[in-house]
Design an enzyme around this catalytic site. Sequence first.
Site, mmCIF file in Angstrom:
data_model
loop_
_atom_site.group_PDB
_atom_site.id
_atom_site.type_symbol
_atom_site.label_atom_id
_atom_site.label_comp_id
_atom_site.label_asym_id
_atom_site.label_seq_id
_atom_site.Cartn_x
_atom_site.Cartn_y
_atom_site.Cartn_z
ATOM 1 N N PRO A 102 -5.190 6.413 1.422
ATOM 2 C CA PRO A 102 -4.555 5.420 1.522
ATOM 3 C C PRO A 102 -2.911 5.952 2.189
ATOM 4 O O PRO A 102 -2.246 6.407 0.972
ATOM 5 C CB PRO A 102 -4.261 4.683 0.364
ATOM 6 C CG PRO A 102 -5.081 5.468 -0.748
ATOM 7 C CD PRO A 102 -5.603 6.565 -0.127
ATOM 8 N N ASP B 173 -0.324 10.382 -0.027
ATOM 9 C CA ASP B 173 -1.576 9.800 -0.359
ATOM 10 C C ASP B 173 -1.140 8.625 -1.719
ATOM 11 O O ASP B 173 -0.704 9.258 -2.555
ATOM 12 C CB ASP B 173 -2.454 10.741 -0.831
ATOM 13 C CG ASP B 173 -3.932 10.262 -1.477
ATOM 14 O OD1 ASP B 173 -3.672 8.925 -1.819
ATOM 15 O OD2 ASP B 173 -4.659 11.095 -1.515
ATOM 16 N N HIS B 174 -0.972 7.529 -1.346
ATOM 17 C CA HIS B 174 -0.631 6.568 -2.461
ATOM 18 C C HIS B 174 -1.279 6.600 -3.707
ATOM 19 O O HIS B 174 -1.004 5.861 -4.632
ATOM 20 C CB HIS B 174 -0.595 5.225 -1.634
ATOM 21 C CG HIS B 174 0.510 4.399 -2.186
ATOM 22 N ND1 HIS B 174 1.175 4.539 -3.428
ATOM 23 C CD2 HIS B 174 0.894 3.125 -2.056
ATOM 24 C CE1 HIS B 174 2.225 3.427 -3.644
ATOM 25 N NE2 HIS B 174 2.059 2.752 -2.812
ATOM 26 N N ARG B 175 -2.465 7.119 -3.570
ATOM 27 C CA ARG B 175 -3.370 7.314 -4.953
ATOM 28 C C ARG B 175 -2.743 8.193 -5.769
ATOM 29 O O ARG B 175 -2.652 8.187 -7.106
ATOM 30 C CB ARG B 175 -4.870 7.854 -4.658
ATOM 31 C CG ARG B 175 -5.622 6.775 -3.781
ATOM 32 C CD ARG B 175 -6.910 7.441 -3.519
ATOM 33 N NE ARG B 175 -6.496 8.574 -2.671
ATOM 34 C CZ ARG B 175 -7.769 9.511 -2.344
ATOM 35 N NH1 ARG B 175 -8.747 9.228 -2.674
ATOM 36 N NH2 ARG B 175 -7.460 10.795 -1.604
ATOM 37 N N ILE C 99 0.565 9.396 -5.168
ATOM 38 C CA ILE C 99 2.028 9.365 -5.394
ATOM 39 C C ILE C 99 2.474 8.001 -5.127
ATOM 40 O O ILE C 99 2.102 7.160 -4.342
ATOM 41 C CB ILE C 99 2.699 10.332 -4.237
ATOM 42 C CG1 ILE C 99 2.320 11.688 -4.593
ATOM 43 C CG2 ILE C 99 4.175 9.814 -3.952
ATOM 44 C CD1 ILE C 99 2.576 12.685 -3.232
#
Length: 570
Positions: A366, A542-544, A546
């Site tokens: 993501p 990577d929004h998972r 950070i």
Amino acid sequence: MSEQEIRVPELGGAESVEIVGVLVSVGDSVNAEDPLLELESDKATVELPAPAAGKITRLDVKEGDSLKEGDLVGMMETAEGGGASDGEEAQGDEASSGTSPAQDEEQSADQGSEETAAGEAETSGGEQEIHVPELGGAESVEIVGVLVSVGDSVNAEDPLLELESDKATVEMPSPATGKITRLDVKEGDTLKEGDVVGMLEVAGGGSGAAASGGQEQKAGSKEQAPESEQQGTPVGASPARDNTKSEAPSQSAASGTAAKPETPDTPSGKLVHAGPAVRRIAREFGADLQQIQGSGPKGRILKEDVQTWVRNQLQSGGSAPAGGGAGIPEVPLPDFSQFGDVERQSMTKIQRLTAQGMHRSWLNVPHVTQFEKADITDLEAFRKDHKAEGEKRGVKMTLLPFLMKACAHALTTYPQFNVSLDMANEQIIQKHYCHIGIAVDTPNGLVVPVIRDVDQKSIWQLAEEAQELAGKARDKKLTNNDMSGACFTITSLGGIGGTAFTPIVNSPEVAILGASKASMEPFWDGAQFQPRLMLPLSLSYDHRAINGADAARFTTLLSRVLGDLRELLM
Ligand code: CAO
């Protein structure tokens, strides 16, 4: 009988490897070079081969352990003299040790050739075999160009073949000056380290002892004999070839038959015939090898089989492979020729792999991109002041080393950017080193060489290394090792143009910094507008791993450091 230690050999540049599979148990009989462990480094899955034939008497490791070069893995009992000639003893236990039919074939082939292999040199009467040299960690390479023909005279180091690995295209140099007398390979063949590609009549006589009779004696042998040395075989390296390859040598290469690829899939006990590279791809896509029908010799699973399986899963909307994206319809291709002239060109291997990697990352990660601008007016003045010195040193002082240094500082300050996610085990892998990849645009495609320990190097050192690696990239001289182990990537389009872009994270890293072209902009200093040189930054993450606030902190710190290098001293 004597006891021998099993140690981790040279790791082809990897600092450490993780055990992803233990392929033998205490009491198992093995042949020299049989795979004992499956090891995974940052970039490759390789097998640790048995140093000799014998029986495993102790195993000190388990799946998940991390190993370094020289670590003790266990003990084995070898017959007097050890080495490859112990194959007979091991063969007696084959059924219980679960070797695959292909291994059986290899073992008998090996045994047929072992006696004559021992002690033989590689040359005969001025003729010398041309072997594939060390591949810098690559398991196999594809021949994308044959640059010589039989009868050609070559100098030592002249390029003979153009080889393409997962990451780079390299040239295979001639081992000596002489005349090509035989070529066993053709474009499209797959080669491994040690494979024989042909023969060379060495100018001024041969080197080494004759190997007369080797080929006749070993007729019928389909694969190479294992090296008789008991130690020092690099992990995953194929056993060195001797003169055993008497049957159409290029065939085994063309069909992708590897020396020791098949290993039993221990978790279920069912044998799966697949090499490490195929297993790695299957793992990356979340493909279950047991469900895949192999189309290779003896049902061996090839890369293409995995790709077809994944494609079918996607098209049928079936159970999603862990690679993600199940059910996404393919883009239909119209017949473009109805609109005008067209021609089709095969993608290079680098282009294919870049496309796969980008797609995989796009589907799995993501992405969010955080934009920022850094005032580099003073930095640019500083850089220009040092350009003359750079010229003296033979180094082009560009913005890139400053970007690297600033990123290393930000990665140290915010270590949550220096991680990889292991979603299967729900773990975050924190890295305590700071290696940064640099995207380099080459005529052959995009490659990402890696500069190690950026946090510990000076700007001059970084400039020098970046220049050297970018040069190697463009000259197709990068090794797998040069491209392994990055924690973070910088992609700079500043020398080309553009105001901003959204780079794709080079997963399993979790962030990438894009730099666009700096330009003069009016900057309000509270009293008036000042002309300042502003550098646009685009941080994709990577929004998972950070969250947005951390990304804003990261880019703000980058902007501060690039605006005033004294920040690095704080
Ligand atoms: N703004 C303004 N000027 C910039 C700049 C920026 N952000 N970045 C570089 N420049 C300048 C350099 O300082 C240099 O100027 P001088 O000749 O006055 O010193 C000039 O542009 C050319 O620089 P360069 O490109 O030769 O060197 P570099 O160190 O900046 O970059 C490299 C090296 C390897 C990153 C670059 O050559 C490259 O390949 N970039 C493309 C990367 C890419 O394709 N990324 C996309 C990946 S995703 O598809």
